[in-house]
Design an enzyme around this catalytic site. Structure first.
Site, mmCIF file in Angstrom:
data_model
loop_
_atom_site.group_PDB
_atom_site.id
_atom_site.type_symbol
_atom_site.label_atom_id
_atom_site.label_comp_id
_atom_site.label_asym_id
_atom_site.label_seq_id
_atom_site.Cartn_x
_atom_site.Cartn_y
_atom_site.Cartn_z
ATOM 1 N N ALA A 1 0.802 -1.228 0.000
ATOM 2 C CA ALA A 1 0.000 0.000 0.000
ATOM 3 C C ALA A 1 0.831 1.272 0.000
ATOM 4 O O ALA A 1 0.275 2.369 0.114
ATOM 5 C CB ALA A 1 -0.934 0.005 1.215
ATOM 6 N N ARG B 1 2.677 2.530 -2.449
ATOM 7 C CA ARG B 1 2.812 3.239 -3.722
ATOM 8 C C ARG B 1 1.950 2.577 -4.788
ATOM 9 O O ARG B 1 1.406 1.499 -4.590
ATOM 10 C CB ARG B 1 4.259 3.249 -4.193
ATOM 11 N N SER C 1 -1.695 -10.435 -12.694
ATOM 12 C CA SER C 1 -1.161 -9.641 -13.799
ATOM 13 C C SER C 1 -1.470 -10.342 -15.110
ATOM 14 O O SER C 1 -1.638 -11.570 -15.143
ATOM 15 C CB SER C 1 0.356 -9.482 -13.648
ATOM 16 N N TYR D 1 8.320 -13.802 -12.513
ATOM 17 C CA TYR D 1 7.132 -12.966 -12.298
ATOM 18 C C TYR D 1 5.882 -13.634 -12.880
ATOM 19 O O TYR D 1 4.837 -13.709 -12.220
ATOM 20 C CB TYR D 1 7.353 -11.595 -12.945
ATOM 21 N N SER D 2 5.986 -14.147 -14.106
ATOM 22 C CA SER D 2 4.838 -14.796 -14.736
ATOM 23 C C SER D 2 4.407 -16.036 -13.955
ATOM 24 O O SER D 2 3.207 -16.290 -13.788
ATOM 25 C CB SER D 2 5.171 -15.179 -16.182
ATOM 26 N N ALA D 3 5.383 -16.794 -13.481
ATOM 27 C CA ALA D 3 5.055 -17.985 -12.682
ATOM 28 C C ALA D 3 4.334 -17.592 -11.398
ATOM 29 O O ALA D 3 3.351 -18.227 -10.995
ATOM 30 C CB ALA D 3 6.325 -18.766 -12.361
ATOM 31 N N SER D 4 4.811 -16.538 -10.750
ATOM 32 C CA SER D 4 4.181 -16.106 -9.493
ATOM 33 C C SER D 4 2.758 -15.632 -9.731
ATOM 34 O O SER D 4 1.841 -15.953 -8.958
ATOM 35 C CB SER D 4 5.009 -15.001 -8.828
ATOM 36 N N LYS D 5 2.535 -14.890 -10.807
ATOM 37 C CA LYS D 5 1.208 -14.334 -11.065
ATOM 38 C C LYS D 5 0.240 -15.389 -11.588
ATOM 39 O O LYS D 5 -0.966 -15.331 -11.323
ATOM 40 C CB LYS D 5 1.323 -13.157 -12.027
#
Length: 260
Positions: free
Chosen positions: A20, A22, A148, A161-165
């Site tokens: 929270a 930014r 995302s 990042y893609s794996a996490s999302k």
């Protein structure tokens, strides 16, 4: 706080928003507070969190800044328990905290992988698990996970990042089934933002040149513009409201048509 286009009243409700300090997370915290919720603002940076809380309070809202390592299991549990003890309830849990460590797979270090998975996916598990306690006691709750468009399709140099999302989306669908029983009545949904104007995209503009970045956006996005953080916040407010009581296990894509 700017006014919302969503008509929702969260008076006396309690919301927790991770990340929270930014960008999208800050916009969400401001929006929920403007709708009447008491908002626990969570992130690593105490100084940036203080700025978010100051904006909320200046507009007449109620908020608390809680610095926390969102990937720390004990810290997440204590934080949820503390919020429930202070304000008596937890109605809305927004899992927004996220980081990137972009690089091509052959160059990606173990830490690049582990830190992104920990912040982006492990934290969603930890905070959701902890929030289900007070929500199940109240037989009502809203859990909203920020994924995302990178979780819907691969994105070069973002395997971590893609794996996490993508994991957030699968987690959302599974937990939605677990928590949707008549005796629980907790909804769980995900939002997939596309190219949103934040500090992260501002850095991309600076690195690549604004003209080049904007041309890429126009080529990829049918609406030919970046989204605004407030547009994501409006969607969160809707999913947190009574109007979304029959929506669960869904993934809402907000990307200007980029993935259609």
């Amino acid at each position: 706080m700017s006014s919302s286009r969503i008509n929702a009243d969260l008076t006396d409700q309690v919301a927790i928003v991770t990340g929270a300090s930014r960008g999208i997370g800050k916009a969400i915290a401001l929006r929920l507070a403007a709708a009447g919720a008491k908002v626990a603002c969570v992130a690593r940076s105490a100084d940036k969190l203080a700025e978010t809380v100051a904006e909320i309070e200046a507009a007449g809202g109620t908020a608390d800044a809680i610095p926390c390592d969102v990937a720390d299991s004990e810290a997440a549990t204590k934080l949820i328990e503390g919020v429930a003890e202070k304000w008596g309830r937890v109605d809305v849990m927004v899992n927004n905290a996220g980081i990137t460590r972009d690089t091509l797979l052959p160059r990606m270090s173990d830490d690049d992988w582990d830190s992104v998975i920990a912040t982006n996916l492990r934290s969603v598990f930890l905070f959701t698990r902890a929030a289900t306690g007070p929500m199940m006691r109240a037989k009502k709750g809203r859990i909203i996970n920020i994924s995302s468009t990178s979780g819907l399709r691969g994105n070069q140099a973002q395997s971590n990042y893609s794996a996490s999302k993508a994991g957030v989306i699968g987690f959302t669908q599974t937990v939605a089934r677990e928590l949707a029983s008549k005796r629980r009545q907790i909804t769980v949904n995900a939002i997939c933002p596309g190219f949103i104007a934040t500090d992260m995209t501002a850095a991309l503009k600076e690195a690549a040149g604004e003209d080049a970045v904007m041309e890429r956006i126009k080529a990829a996005v049918p609406l030919q513009r970046q989204g605004e953080a407030e547009e994501i916040a409006d969607a969160v407010l809707f999913l947190a409201s009574d109007s979304a009581a029959y929506i669960t296990g869904q993934t809402l894509v907000i990307d200007g048509g980029m993935t259609c």
